[in-house]
Design an enzyme around this catalytic site. Structure first.
Site, mmCIF file in Angstrom:
data_model
loop_
_atom_site.group_PDB
_atom_site.id
_atom_site.type_symbol
_atom_site.label_atom_id
_atom_site.label_comp_id
_atom_site.label_asym_id
_atom_site.label_seq_id
_atom_site.Cartn_x
_atom_site.Cartn_y
_atom_site.Cartn_z
ATOM 1 N N ARG A 1 13.197 9.750 -4.779
ATOM 2 C CA ARG A 1 13.454 9.711 -3.236
ATOM 3 C C ARG A 1 14.849 9.667 -3.019
ATOM 4 N NH1 ARG A 1 8.890 8.404 0.073
ATOM 5 N NH2 ARG A 1 7.309 9.306 -1.085
ATOM 6 N N HIS B 1 -3.577 -3.177 0.569
ATOM 7 C CA HIS B 1 -3.425 -3.611 2.063
ATOM 8 C C HIS B 1 -3.641 -4.964 2.419
ATOM 9 C CE1 HIS B 1 -4.909 -3.346 6.165
ATOM 10 N NE2 HIS B 1 -4.282 -1.951 6.227
ATOM 11 N N GLY C 1 -6.930 7.298 1.013
ATOM 12 C CA GLY C 1 -6.182 7.522 -0.250
ATOM 13 C C GLY C 1 -5.626 6.186 -0.646
ATOM 14 N N GLY D 1 3.299 3.229 -3.457
ATOM 15 C CA GLY D 1 3.118 4.348 -4.541
ATOM 16 C C GLY D 1 2.246 3.716 -5.606
ATOM 17 N N LYS D 2 1.781 2.592 -5.742
ATOM 18 C CA LYS D 2 1.250 2.177 -6.974
ATOM 19 C C LYS D 2 -0.013 2.919 -7.363
ATOM 20 C CE LYS D 2 -1.950 -1.476 -4.740
ATOM 21 N NZ LYS D 2 -3.144 -1.116 -5.525
ATOM 22 N N VAL E 1 0.806 -1.092 0.072
ATOM 23 C CA VAL E 1 0.045 0.122 0.137
ATOM 24 C C VAL E 1 0.755 1.178 0.021
ATOM 25 C CG1 VAL E 1 -0.266 0.102 2.294
ATOM 26 C CG2 VAL E 1 -1.958 1.185 1.081
ATOM 27 N N ASP E 2 1.998 1.244 0.497
ATOM 28 C CA ASP E 2 2.955 2.240 0.752
ATOM 29 C C ASP E 2 3.760 2.568 -0.373
ATOM 30 O OD1 ASP E 2 1.871 3.311 2.966
ATOM 31 O OD2 ASP E 2 2.972 1.950 4.374
#
Length: 829
Positions: free
Chosen positions: A397, A343, A303, A283-284, A280-281
């Site tokens: 990043r 998730h 989100g 960035g898909k 989930v984190d």
């Protein structure tokens, strides 16, 4: 003495009475026995009839069961035959494709000897049909020229190997080098790599991070030597691009150069279905927005993705997105992207998404590597046997990263500082190692010379778009060549349901992914509902606009038919007509439904629910607004109506009726229906034209021009004030049979004694016809028509529809028969 004489007759009378009583008892007993006998016979007769009826029912049931079994066997045989035909066609297509590829390889290698089935040259038969086995490490092949063939021919005597054997070995070597799993099988790929890649894996593991150079492929591109020159066709070039604007085009030409060889017959391909997976984190969701070409998308709560979504990317949009040259072919019509929740709670949804896709994109955060949900996704990919590409996201990043919007990743890396490149190398190596620990060989796509065996990594940035064009091109240029058979279009409809929703304007809608075949308006489908499977008709087919998601709210495109692969919203009538009932308990609900279905009430019910009336109940009941307005009602008994439900009902025009008793609830609804009917009649009264034919009475025409006043006899139908009147007259033009003269509308009507009336079904009445247009006002009796012509109500398609919808209770059977005849005269469809 006298007393004895007197007693004698008395005793005689008493004896007679006893005999009479005894006879009466005998008669009543006989009658009783006869009655019992008749009753017994009647019971036996009824028993025999019931037994015969039961035997007949049993026989009928047995015959029906046998017929059903026979039909089932026939269906199974037909399905089996179709499947065998389909498999035979696929096998033939696969053989033709293999033959074509073999022939193409032979032409490229300059081999003239014909091939036999075993893969060797003609005249060489070792008794086996298998491909020759070679050493695990082979020198790369160089296409033969006339000179090289001559040299080989001159060396035959020394080597002891015939020309045909070398040609056959060269061809099989080339085919093996260019060969990959046709269906993207991960297990097959790992088996195919086997021991051949052991040395490469050892070399990768022992490679120092400090010595690793991301541009090593470009650095080695200038090396000399025949083996390196030959390998240059298989190694991905990352040489500097002269024109930065065409950077994507240049890199694509290097990557896919070997795939653009002209071929013979090509299969018709459908759009690949790509599933987006990842933590989930990772960035898909942002990456999917970036693929669509916009970051302004409707977000779900929190989100994060919580439902399965589908987005169709046409080939034209992909070409614009990647700045691909016009002459560069894209073999597929587009790309269908399936977005699944990342998730951990949505593992079943991820499995559903993978069950329908052809390829997957696993989104990995370059700063975090493989996470729990990513590893789970890899296991699902292995289980479903799906090929995939790794989108190594969030390269922006990296500390000090210089943004290069929508640039190919190779070009973006060239513009970075040495520190950024060093960190990129280190994190890339760590991700590759993580994948190896989970049983997958991976490599950056620009260094991967075994794209059919080693998983491609496409570094990307969902924020600034670096590497996204590379990812798209891998999906639409590389993918179709390795899973051609899987993407071959098939007419057999294959469709997977994503979601079933209630739309406030459309009613029940079904979001599906059409994998193969064509869906058309009017097709019959079977939909699962709360009441069980329902056979219904497709009323409408909706798709979002290109680059938009299927589940996003907004305008949809309407289609008469949709071709695979595509995400489609099907609008179908999935319920019967009737009202919606809401009650506080099951017992109360059953009582209300039983009362509504009774013969004295006869109100149909299509759906029901327990508890308070919520917004979703209003949305379900609103399906009747476009089907039958009088059924767009919720009967709510002993339940609370929530404020949002009341607001939505008022906005949509749905009626919510509440009452403290069932009978009062039904009475209020009945009055509501009557009010609706009267309102409709008043609304459409001017458009309702009742059918009638009138005969003009001779010598009783009181005014021959507008307004025309005369006495008429009602021959058929019903004549009303406001009815438009016309007359049919023969035409002088031979091309036309008759002419229709419109005279105007009946403005007033009265009986012979002078009473004003508004309608008449029979008898003689006086009518006054007033024209509306100048042409109608010019009509006159004696010039355009006379008593030999029949006056007719001027009906239309619209007037007939209004009669059916609003005035059906006033129409008789003979009225509909008259309309049927007049439709032919007026040429109404």
């Amino acid at each position: 003495m006298s007393s004895r004489k007197t007693a004698g007759p008395s005793r005689a009378a008493a004896g007679g009475a006893k005999k009479v009583a005894s006879g009466a008892r005998g008669v009543s007993l006989r009658a009783l026995r006869e009655g019992l006998a008749r009753q017994k016979e009647e019971e036996e007769r009824r028993a025999r009839e019931q037994e015969l009826q039961a035997q007949a029912e049993e026989e009928r049931g047995r015959r029906e069961a046998e017929e059903e079994e026979e039909r089932r066997k026939l269906r199974e045989q037909e399905l089996k035959r179709r499947e065998e035909d389909r498999q035979r066609r696929r096998l033939e297509e696969r053989k033709r494709e293999e033959s074509r590829r073999a022939e193409e390889a032979r032409r490229r290698l300059g081999i003239t000897a014909p091939l036999v089935e075993g893969g060797g040259a003609a005249g060489v038969d070792d008794g086996r049909k298998k491909r020759p086995v070679y050493h695990s490490r082979r020198p790369a092949l160089k296409p033969k020229t006339v000179e090289s063939e001559a040299d080989v021919g001159g060396d035959q005597g020394s080597s002891g190997v015939s020309q045909e054997e070398e040609n056959s070995a060269a061809l099989n070597e080339a085919l093996k080098l260019g060969e990959g799993s046709s269906d993207g099988s991960l297990e097959e790929d790992r088996t195919a790599i086997g021991d051949d890649d052991d040395e490469e894996e050892d070399a990768w593991d022992s490679k120092s991070l400090d010595e690793f150079d991301v541009m090593s492929a470009a650095g080695n591109s200038h090396s000399s030597g025949s083996e390196e020159d030959i390998k240059e066709k298989h190694v991905i070039s990352t040489a500097p691009v002269v024109n930065p604007d065409n950077a994507v085009n240049e890199i694509v030409e290097d990557i896919f150069d070997a795939q653009d060889v002209a071929s013979g017959d090509e299969k018709e391909l459908r759009a690949p279905i790509c599933c987006i997976l990842g933590h989930v984190d990772a960035g898909k969701t942002k990456l999917l927005d970036c693929i669509r070409g916009t970051h302004v998308q409707e977000r779900e709560a929190g989100g994060i993705t919580q439902q399965i979504g589908a987005t169709y990317l046409p080939a034209e949009n992909i070409r614009d997105r990647t700045s691909l040259k016009a002459e560069t072919a894209i073999k597929v019509p587009g790309l269908l992207v399936i977005d699944t929740p990342g998730h951990e709670s949505f593992s079943k949804m991820r499995s559903r998404g993978l069950s329908m896709c052809d390829v997957a994109v696993v989104v990995v955060d370059i700063t975090k590597g493989l996470e729990k949900q990513t590893v789970e996704s890899l296991h699902l990919l292995r289980r479903h046997n799906v090929s995939f590409i790794v989108a190594l996201n969030k390269v922006d990043r990296l500390y000090g990263w210089k943004e290069c919007t929508n640039a190919p990743i190779v070009e973006a890396l060239k513009k970075q500082s040495d520190d950024v490149k060093s960190e990129y190398k280190w994190r890339l190596t760590k991700v590759v190692t993580d994948f190896k620990e989970n049983g997958f060989n991976t490599a950056p796509y620009y260094e991967n010379n075994k794209k059919k065996k080693v998983v491609n990594i496409a570094p990307t940035s969902a924020e600034s778009g670096e590497g996204v064009p590379d990812l798209l091109l891998l999906l639409v240029r590389w993918l179709p060549d390795i899973i051609t058979d899987k993407l071959a279009y098939d007419d057999t409809v294959e469709c997977t349901v994503l979601e079933v929703n209630e739309h406030k304007d459309l009613g029940t809608t079904v979001d599906v992914v059409l994998i193969n075949g064509v869906l058309r308006q009017g097709d019959q489908v079977i939909v699962c509902t709360k009441q069980g499977p329902v056979t219904t008709i497709i009323r409408d087919l909706l798709t979002p606009h290109p680059m938009k998601e299927l589940k996003a709210k907004g305008a949809y495109k309407h289609h008469k038919e949709v071709r695979a692969g595509q995400g489609v919203k099907i609008v179908a009538r999935t319920c019967k007509e009737g009202i919606y009932v809401q009650a506080s308990s099951v017992g109360t609900l059953e009582a209300i439904i039983a009362h509504l279905k009774s013969s004295s009430v006869d109100i149909p019910v299509y759906a029901w629910n327990l508890g308070p009336v919520y917004k979703q109940d209003v949305m379900k009941a609103s399906a009747m607004l476009k089907r039958k307005e009088e059924y767009a009602v919720i009967l709510a008994f002993d339940v609370k109506v929530m404020p949002e439900a009341s607001a939505l009902a008022a906005e949509s025009g749905l009626k919510i009726i509440t009452a403290d008793t069932v009978y009062r609830l039904v009475n209020i609804y009945t009055e509501h229906i009557k009010g609706l009917k009267e309102a409709k009649k008043m609304q459409f009264a001017a458009e309702a034209v009742f059918p009638c034919t009138l005969k003009i009475l001779p010598n009783r025409v009181y005014h021959s021009k507008d307004p025309i006043v005369c006495d008429v006899e009602v021959v058929e139908g019903v004549v009303k004030v406001g009815t438009p009147i016309c007359v049919f007259t023969p035409s002088k033009d031979k091309s036309k049979n008759i002419i229709v003269h419109s005279l105007g509308r009946i403005s007033s009507m009265q009986t012979s004694n002078g009473n004003q009336i508004f309608s008449a079904r029979n008898g003689v009445v006086a009518i006054k016809i007033s024209g509306d247009s100048p042409q109608e006002k010019s009509r006159s009796y004696g010039r355009h028509f006379d008593s030999s012509n029949e006056l007719v109500s001027e009906i239309s398609r619209r007037s007939i529809d209004v009669l059916k919808e609003c005035f059906r209770d006033e129409m008789r059977a003979e009225n509909w028969q008259l309309i049927s005849r007049l439709k032919t005269q007026f040429k109404i469809a």
